[in-house]
Design a protein around this motif. Structure first.
Motif, PDB file in Angstrom:
ATOM      1  N   ALA A 105      -0.862  12.278  -3.006  1.00 46.92           N
ATOM      2  CA  ALA A 105      -0.447  12.142  -1.616  1.00 46.92           C
ATOM      3  C   ALA A 105      -1.026  10.854  -1.049  1.00 46.92           C
ATOM      4  N   LEU A 106      -0.322  10.264  -0.093  1.00 51.17           N
ATOM      5  CA  LEU A 106      -0.728   8.990   0.486  1.00 51.17           C
ATOM      6  C   LEU A 106      -1.645   9.180   1.692  1.00 51.17           C
ATOM      7  N   ALA A 107      -2.584   8.264   1.848  1.00 49.49           N
ATOM      8  CA  ALA A 107      -3.450   8.227   3.016  1.00 49.49           C
ATOM      9  C   ALA A 107      -3.609   6.774   3.443  1.00 49.49           C
ATOM     10  N   VAL A 108      -3.814   6.543   4.729  1.00 47.49           N
ATOM     11  CA  VAL A 108      -3.909   5.185   5.258  1.00 47.49           C
ATOM     12  C   VAL A 108      -5.328   4.906   5.728  1.00 47.49           C
ATOM     13  N   GLN A 109      -5.745   3.649   5.564  1.00 54.08           N
ATOM     14  CA  GLN A 109      -7.061   3.209   6.021  1.00 54.08           C
ATOM     15  C   GLN A 109      -6.918   1.854   6.704  1.00 54.08           C
ATOM     16  N   LYS A 110      -7.688   1.634   7.756  1.00 56.80           N
ATOM     17  CA  LYS A 110      -7.767   0.321   8.377  1.00 56.80           C
ATOM     18  C   LYS A 110      -8.585  -0.595   7.470  1.00 56.80           C
ATOM     19  N   ALA A 111      -8.180  -1.844   7.353  1.00 53.97           N
ATOM     20  CA  ALA A 111      -8.874  -2.744   6.432  1.00 53.97           C
ATOM     21  C   ALA A 111      -8.815  -4.181   6.930  1.00 53.97           C
ATOM     22  N   ILE A 112      -9.793  -4.972   6.480  1.00 50.06           N
ATOM     23  CA  ILE A 112      -9.866  -6.398   6.790  1.00 50.06           C
ATOM     24  C   ILE A 112      -9.412  -7.174   5.558  1.00 50.06           C
ATOM     25  N   ALA A 118      -4.257  -4.504  -2.889  1.00 50.51           N
ATOM     26  CA  ALA A 118      -2.998  -3.875  -2.494  1.00 50.51           C
ATOM     27  C   ALA A 118      -1.805  -4.749  -2.847  1.00 50.51           C
ATOM     28  N   ASP A 119      -0.723  -4.103  -3.317  1.00 41.55           N
ATOM     29  CA  ASP A 119       0.554  -4.797  -3.435  1.00 41.55           C
ATOM     30  C   ASP A 119       0.934  -5.286  -2.043  1.00 41.55           C
ATOM     31  N   ALA A 120       1.432  -6.524  -1.960  1.00 42.35           N
ATOM     32  CA  ALA A 120       1.640  -7.113  -0.635  1.00 42.35           C
ATOM     33  C   ALA A 120       2.978  -7.827  -0.556  1.00 42.35           C
ATOM     34  N   ASP A 121       3.398  -8.056   0.673  1.00 43.95           N
ATOM     35  CA  ASP A 121       4.611  -8.812   0.954  1.00 43.95           C
ATOM     36  C   ASP A 121       4.241 -10.287   1.092  1.00 43.95           C
ATOM     37  N   SER A 122       5.059 -11.174   0.546  1.00 39.04           N
ATOM     38  CA  SER A 122       4.747 -12.605   0.570  1.00 39.04           C
ATOM     39  C   SER A 122       5.048 -13.264   1.903  1.00 39.04           C
ATOM     40  N   SER A 141      -3.623   5.042  -9.062  1.00 41.55           N
ATOM     41  CA  SER A 141      -4.136   3.739  -8.615  1.00 41.55           C
ATOM     42  C   SER A 141      -3.208   3.038  -7.631  1.00 41.55           C
ATOM     43  N   TYR A 142      -2.193   3.704  -7.119  1.00 43.29           N
ATOM     44  CA  TYR A 142      -1.237   3.067  -6.208  1.00 43.29           C
ATOM     45  C   TYR A 142      -1.931   2.680  -4.899  1.00 43.29           C
ATOM     46  N   VAL A 143      -1.842   1.369  -4.547  1.00 42.16           N
ATOM     47  CA  VAL A 143      -2.346   0.847  -3.278  1.00 42.16           C
ATOM     48  C   VAL A 143      -1.344  -0.180  -2.776  1.00 42.16           C
ATOM     49  N   ALA A 144      -0.947  -0.086  -1.521  1.00 38.12           N
ATOM     50  CA  ALA A 144       0.012  -1.037  -0.956  1.00 38.12           C
ATOM     51  C   ALA A 144      -0.268  -1.217   0.527  1.00 38.12           C
ATOM     52  N   ASN A 145       0.036  -2.404   1.032  1.00 38.41           N
ATOM     53  CA  ASN A 145      -0.121  -2.592   2.472  1.00 38.41           C
ATOM     54  C   ASN A 145       1.097  -2.016   3.183  1.00 38.41           C
ATOM     55  N   GLU A 146       1.061  -2.045   4.522  1.00 38.11           N
ATOM     56  CA  GLU A 146       2.101  -1.366   5.282  1.00 38.11           C
ATOM     57  C   GLU A 146       3.473  -2.004   5.116  1.00 38.11           C
ATOM     58  N   GLU A 147       3.530  -3.297   4.716  1.00 40.13           N
ATOM     59  CA  GLU A 147       4.823  -3.931   4.513  1.00 40.13           C
ATOM     60  C   GLU A 147       5.539  -3.416   3.267  1.00 40.13           C
ATOM     61  N   LEU A 148       4.767  -3.043   2.247  1.00 38.33           N
ATOM     62  CA  LEU A 148       5.384  -2.655   0.975  1.00 38.33           C
ATOM     63  C   LEU A 148       5.257  -1.177   0.640  1.00 38.33           C
ATOM     64  N   ASN A 173      -3.107  -2.043   7.817  1.00 38.35           N
ATOM     65  CA  ASN A 173      -3.047  -0.662   7.341  1.00 38.35           C
ATOM     66  C   ASN A 173      -2.775  -0.684   5.844  1.00 38.35           C
ATOM     67  N   VAL A 174      -3.691  -0.133   5.072  1.00 39.65           N
ATOM     68  CA  VAL A 174      -3.560  -0.104   3.620  1.00 39.65           C
ATOM     69  C   VAL A 174      -3.410   1.352   3.184  1.00 39.65           C
ATOM     70  N   TRP A 175      -2.361   1.610   2.410  1.00 42.54           N
ATOM     71  CA  TRP A 175      -2.067   2.965   1.952  1.00 42.54           C
ATOM     72  C   TRP A 175      -2.483   3.106   0.492  1.00 42.54           C
ATOM     73  N   SER A 176      -3.041   4.250   0.150  1.00 45.52           N
ATOM     74  CA  SER A 176      -3.459   4.486  -1.230  1.00 45.52           C
ATOM     75  C   SER A 176      -3.202   5.948  -1.594  1.00 45.52           C
ATOM     76  N   CYS A 177      -3.060   6.176  -2.890  1.00 41.88           N
ATOM     77  CA  CYS A 177      -2.811   7.522  -3.409  1.00 41.88           C
ATOM     78  C   CYS A 177      -4.143   8.173  -3.773  1.00 41.88           C
ATOM     79  N   ASN A 178      -4.244   9.466  -3.527  1.00 41.95           N
ATOM     80  CA  ASN A 178      -5.483  10.177  -3.853  1.00 41.95           C
ATOM     81  C   ASN A 178      -5.520  10.667  -5.287  1.00 41.95           C
ATOM     82  N   SER A 179      -4.471  10.308  -6.068  1.00 40.94           N
ATOM     83  CA  SER A 179      -4.415  10.804  -7.441  1.00 40.94           C
ATOM     84  C   SER A 179      -4.246   9.702  -8.482  1.00 40.94           C
TER      85      SER A 179
END
Length: 570
Positions: free
Chosen positions: A404-411, A225-229, A258-265, A250-256
């Motif tokens: 469309a974006l969807a969120v998943q819990k992640a470690i 995921a793209d992340a905040d420093s 390759s976009y993936v980003a954490n909740e900060e970005l 919380n990690v957000w990703s697109c269903n269409s």
């Protein structure tokens, strides 16, 4: 195998006669559970945290808790950790990194020079008899930069890539979930040093590829995921996550795409708003207004957002609940110095004297700037506009037109940062470069992998009702040979010897039934279990792999081939 002792000293010549005060043993090099401390069982879930996988690590004899957030690794746990370290060493070697071991103790002075001392509430501080300011390092940017600054003075000494795997410390308020959130933890941190920004970016991509290769070898699905420093510095970073309901991110990703980003970005695409078509509310008090304060306590920041349709006009939530209505990460992009951690009671005491105000509006409420400006009595007031609404599942992807974006819990298990000169500037890590009259700051990167967190995360992801389930790359042993009490030790040893080259252990413990040994093997999570049971009367062996759902009887001569076939899938 019995140990052989010199017994024929009277027949040996004086020159070769052994010292009768010493015993010379020919030891059995086979791995046997009868000679290996694996204190399994006896620990119930109630003795650990209410976390199934952590309870399995305790019950399986991998670790024990010493104090809150502090754990001892037992032999099985240490074998898993050593396997992870070897895997890391292999992939760090692939990019030319050299391994070091830095002291666990750092000095307050270095952290003050980089500006990270006063703002870090998780530092574990210690004093010696002279009341010198020391701390147990939660990370080593300051120490490694100071080390390199004293030893590297020319661009010819670069690039330099140094890494270590060692203990880190943080003063967690509430340690939880076993190894996932502890006060003391093992971490791999790689630090890269380059002579220019362009070369440093190339290095960053090489490290990312090494991380990809490493996580691919675990054969566990992961997200990048793209992340905040954050306070690490720099503007380029990526996080590596295992999707898990036990995750805190919380990690957000697109269903269409390759976009993936954490909740900060995370960003979302929204249709352009026609502000002229929006009717002004009857009363300016209808929107929700939260008022915060900057870190220096000099400026109040008003955050104005639309009121939820199901909330009465009279209701005004407190500052403590702002994250339920406002995307604070979006607010921080506009006002980076906003104190998002301050408590409402403290805030109410600090705000009244402040005369300088800034106001941030959600786009649909920009028309309120004119409506509310006459009520602003502050000496200094500025306004900004930004989409600060919470991201919701189903919001449009910012990168593609159909997703469309969807969120998943992640470690989070890994993080790469491009630091630039964030640490080399204040710590004077400078090198002479061509065509420059003065030395220039080294361009740095920092790249971490949570080793102990990985152990906890893998245990969490792959455990089932029977026990743990390790991937081949980090399993304490790749296979176990289990025998019934009726099977001769030599037979078990014979099958064990046919698996040489595979990291195998022989369960030769006396007084344990076959059923007990099999349940114990499931609990510990060996990838492949080789059983000398009923079929052994016919010279056949049962091979089991719980993770792949395999239970197969094979001829003794085929056991190695079958074990290798199963391990190849793990």
């Amino acid at each position: 195998m019995r140990a052989h002792i010199w017994r024929s000293a009277h027949r040996a010549s004086p020159a070769t006669r052994p010292n009768h005060n010493a015993r010379f043993l020919a030891t059995d090099s086979r791995s046997r559970l009868s000679k290996f401390w694996a204190p399994t069982g006896g620990i119930s879930a109630q003795d650990g945290e209410q976390d199934d996988s952590h309870a399995l690590l305790l019950k399986g004899g991998f670790l024990r808790q010493a104090h809150s957030g502090v754990f001892h690794l037992l032999p099985l746990g240490l074998r898993v950790q050593n396997k992870l370290e070897s895997l890391i060493d292999k992939h760090m070697s692939s990019i030319g990194a050299s391994k070091v071991s830095l002291s666990h103790i750092s000095t307050e002075e270095l952290w003050k020079q980089t500006g990270r001392y006063s703002s870090n509430s998780e530092l574990l501080r210690i004093n010696d008899r002279r009341e010198s300011g020391f701390l147990l390092a939660p990370t080593h940017e300051e120490e490694i930069t100071a080390l390199v600054a004293n030893m590297v003075h020319s661009y010819k000494d670069l690039p330099l890539r140094l890494y270590q795997t060692g203990r880190k410390y943080r003063d967690e308020k509430r340690p939880r979930q076993g190894l996932l959130r502890a006060k003391e933890f093992m971490m791999k941190d790689l630090y890269t040093f380059d002579s220019s920004h362009e070369i440093a970016i190339k290095t960053y991509e090489e490290v990312r590829q090494a991380y990809t290769n490493l996580f691919d070898e675990l054969k566990i699905p992961y997200l990048v995921a793209d992340a905040d420093s954050g306070n690490m510095g720099g503007k380029l970073s990526h996080e590596y996550h295992f999707v898990s309901p036990k995750g805190e991110d919380n990690v957000w990703s697109c269903n269409s795409c390759s976009y993936v980003a954490n909740e900060e970005l995370v960003e979302k695409s929204a249709p352009p708003t026609n502000l002229d078509a929006i009717a002004a509310p009857e009363e300016p008090s209808q929107p929700l207004v939260f008022t915060g304060i900057t870190m220096d306590r000099k400026t109040a920041i008003r955050i104005v957002i639309a009121r939820p349709s199901d909330m009465s006009v009279e209701t005004q939530p407190s500052w403590d609940s702002i994250s339920s209505f406002v995307n604070l990460h979006a607010v921080k992009r506009v006002y980076r110095d906003l104190d998002t951690g301050i408590e409402a009671a403290t805030l109410s005491k600090l705000l009244p004297p402040i005369q300088s105000h800034k106001t941030l509006y959600s786009p649909s409420l920009v028309h309120l700037q004119k409506t509310t400006s006459h009520t602003d009595t502050s000496n200094t007031s500025t306004t900004e506009e930004a989409d600060i609404s919470l991201t919701r599942s189903g919001d449009a992807c910012p990168r593609c037109s159909t997703g469309a974006l969807a969120v998943q819990k992640a470690i989070e298990v890994g993080h790469t940062f491009h630091l630039g000169t964030r640490y080399s500037d204040p710590l004077s890590a400078l090198v002479a470069v061509p065509h420059a009259t003065q030395k220039e700051a080294i361009h740095m990167g920092c790249h971490g992998i949570g080793v102990s967190r990985l152990i906890g995360a893998i245990a969490s992801l792959l455990a089932d009702s029977a026990g743990l389930n390790w991937p081949r790359a980090v399993a304490p042993f790749e296979a176990i040979v289990v025998t019934t009490p009726k099977v001769a030790d030599d037979d078990g040893v014979g099958v064990y010897d046919e698996l040489r080259g595979i990291d195998t252990v022989l369960d030769d413990r006396e007084g344990k039934s076959l059923g007990w040994k099999l349940r114990d093997a499931d609990l510990i999570g060996y990838p492949v279990v080789v059983v000398l049971g009923k079929a052994w009367k016919e010279g056949k062996v049962e091979v089991q792999c719980r993770r792949l759902g395999v239970k197969k009887v094979v001829e003794r001569g085929e056991v190695r081939q079958e074990v290798e076939r199963l391990l190849g899938q793990l």
